[in-house]
Design a protein around this motif. Structure first.
Motif, short mmCIF file in Angstrom:
data_model
loop_
_atom_site.label_atom_id
_atom_site.label_comp_id
_atom_site.label_asym_id
_atom_site.label_seq_id
_atom_site.Cartn_x
_atom_site.Cartn_y
_atom_site.Cartn_z
N LYS A 63 27.97 99.40 71.24
CA LYS A 63 26.56 99.81 71.21
C LYS A 63 26.05 100.16 72.60
N LEU A 64 26.55 99.50 73.64
CA LEU A 64 26.16 99.86 75.01
C LEU A 64 26.62 101.29 75.33
N PHE A 65 27.83 101.63 74.92
CA PHE A 65 28.35 102.99 75.12
C PHE A 65 27.56 103.98 74.27
N LYS A 66 27.29 103.61 73.03
CA LYS A 66 26.56 104.49 72.10
C LYS A 66 25.20 104.87 72.69
N GLU A 67 24.50 103.88 73.20
CA GLU A 67 23.16 104.12 73.74
C GLU A 67 23.22 105.00 74.99
N ARG A 68 24.10 104.66 75.90
CA ARG A 68 24.18 105.39 77.18
C ARG A 68 24.64 106.83 76.99
N LEU A 69 25.59 107.03 76.05
CA LEU A 69 26.15 108.36 75.84
C LEU A 69 25.42 109.14 74.76
N LYS A 70 24.36 108.53 74.22
CA LYS A 70 23.51 109.19 73.20
C LYS A 70 24.31 109.64 71.97
N ILE A 71 25.06 108.70 71.42
CA ILE A 71 25.89 108.96 70.25
C ILE A 71 25.03 108.83 68.98
N LYS A 72 25.17 109.78 68.10
CA LYS A 72 24.41 109.76 66.84
C LYS A 72 24.98 108.69 65.91
N ASP A 73 24.11 108.13 65.08
CA ASP A 73 24.53 107.10 64.12
C ASP A 73 25.67 107.59 63.24
N ILE A 74 25.64 108.85 62.85
CA ILE A 74 26.67 109.38 61.95
C ILE A 74 28.06 109.37 62.59
N ASP A 75 28.11 109.36 63.93
CA ASP A 75 29.38 109.36 64.65
C ASP A 75 29.81 107.96 65.10
N PHE A 76 29.12 106.94 64.63
CA PHE A 76 29.37 105.56 65.05
C PHE A 76 29.68 104.72 63.82
N LYS A 77 30.88 104.15 63.77
CA LYS A 77 31.29 103.43 62.58
C LYS A 77 31.90 102.07 62.93
N VAL A 78 31.43 101.03 62.24
CA VAL A 78 32.01 99.70 62.36
C VAL A 78 33.10 99.60 61.29
N LYS A 79 34.31 99.25 61.73
CA LYS A 79 35.45 99.21 60.81
C LYS A 79 36.09 97.82 60.80
N GLU A 80 36.10 97.24 59.63
CA GLU A 80 36.66 95.89 59.48
C GLU A 80 38.12 95.82 59.94
N ASP A 81 38.90 96.85 59.66
CA ASP A 81 40.33 96.83 59.99
C ASP A 81 40.60 96.90 61.49
N LEU A 82 39.58 97.16 62.30
CA LEU A 82 39.78 97.17 63.75
C LEU A 82 39.69 95.77 64.35
N TYR A 83 39.31 94.80 63.54
CA TYR A 83 39.35 93.41 64.02
C TYR A 83 40.79 92.93 63.83
N THR A 84 41.64 93.37 64.75
CA THR A 84 43.05 93.01 64.72
C THR A 84 43.55 92.86 66.15
N PHE A 85 44.57 92.04 66.28
CA PHE A 85 45.20 91.83 67.57
C PHE A 85 46.61 92.43 67.57
N ASN A 86 46.95 93.10 66.45
CA ASN A 86 48.27 93.67 66.23
C ASN A 86 48.23 95.18 66.48
N GLN A 87 49.08 95.64 67.39
CA GLN A 87 49.07 97.05 67.77
C GLN A 87 49.48 97.97 66.62
N ASN A 88 50.36 97.53 65.75
CA ASN A 88 50.77 98.39 64.63
C ASN A 88 49.64 98.59 63.64
N GLU A 89 48.87 97.54 63.37
CA GLU A 89 47.71 97.66 62.49
C GLU A 89 46.65 98.56 63.13
#
Length: 161
Positions: A63-89
């Motif tokens: 969100k800090l990057f989103k605000e500073r770089l003026k990213i639109k909501d449509i281009d910003f997505k929270v993804k459950e599968d990115l909560y991983t510590f595994n590089q293959n996932e």
């Protein structure tokens, strides 16, 4: 060409005995994000898709990057599968990006982030530190084809202080 930008979440707090995904950012994370963003905003070209883990520390960093770089909501997505510590996932999720998008910024977690920086890019890092950012370009037309790219920018907070 596809451009992947990997950003490790900011420094988080262990103070409150919270579940891992609920740990907040420390004050240092905001200072580090300011340093990285001050350098990155001159390099950044609009049009990127922003994906973040739902973990508080990653989402708040994104969100800090989103605000500073003026990213639109449509281009910003929270993804459950990115909560991983595994590089293959993590890589599997990145490869699902819509090929109509040429730039993807992912906010996530170690060790997956450091391992991907080292396996996909051509410059090795011992560790992608908190709020560290790495840009890798790939000479491919499809996200599912990314293999070995060229590391074109690495921003580490300690080098910007």
């Amino acid at each position: 060409m596809k451009r992947l930008i990997l950003v490790r979440h900011g420094k988080s707090s262990w103070d409150n005995n919270l579940p891992d995904h609920k740990r907040p950012l420390k004050k240092r994370a905001y200072n580090d994000a300011e340093l990285v963003l001050s350098a990155f905003q001159h390099f950044y070209q609009p049009g990127a898709l922003f994906w973040t883990s739902y973990a508080v520390r990653a989402h708040e960093t994104a969100k800090l990057f989103k605000e500073r770089l003026k990213i639109k909501d449509i281009d910003f997505k929270v993804k459950e599968d990115l909560y991983t510590f595994n590089q293959n996932e993590l890589l599997s999720e990145i490869k699902t990006c819509d090929n109509s998008r040429d730039k993807l910024i992912v906010f996530g977690h170690n060790p997956a982030m450091t391992i991907l920086v080292n396996s996909l890019g051509d410059k090795k890092l011992d560790n992608l530190p908190t709020t560290g950012l790495c840009v890798i370009d790939f000479e491919v037309d499809s996200w599912d084809q990314i293999r070995k790219g060229k590391t074109i920018l690495t921003l580490l907070p300690k080098n910007l202080r």
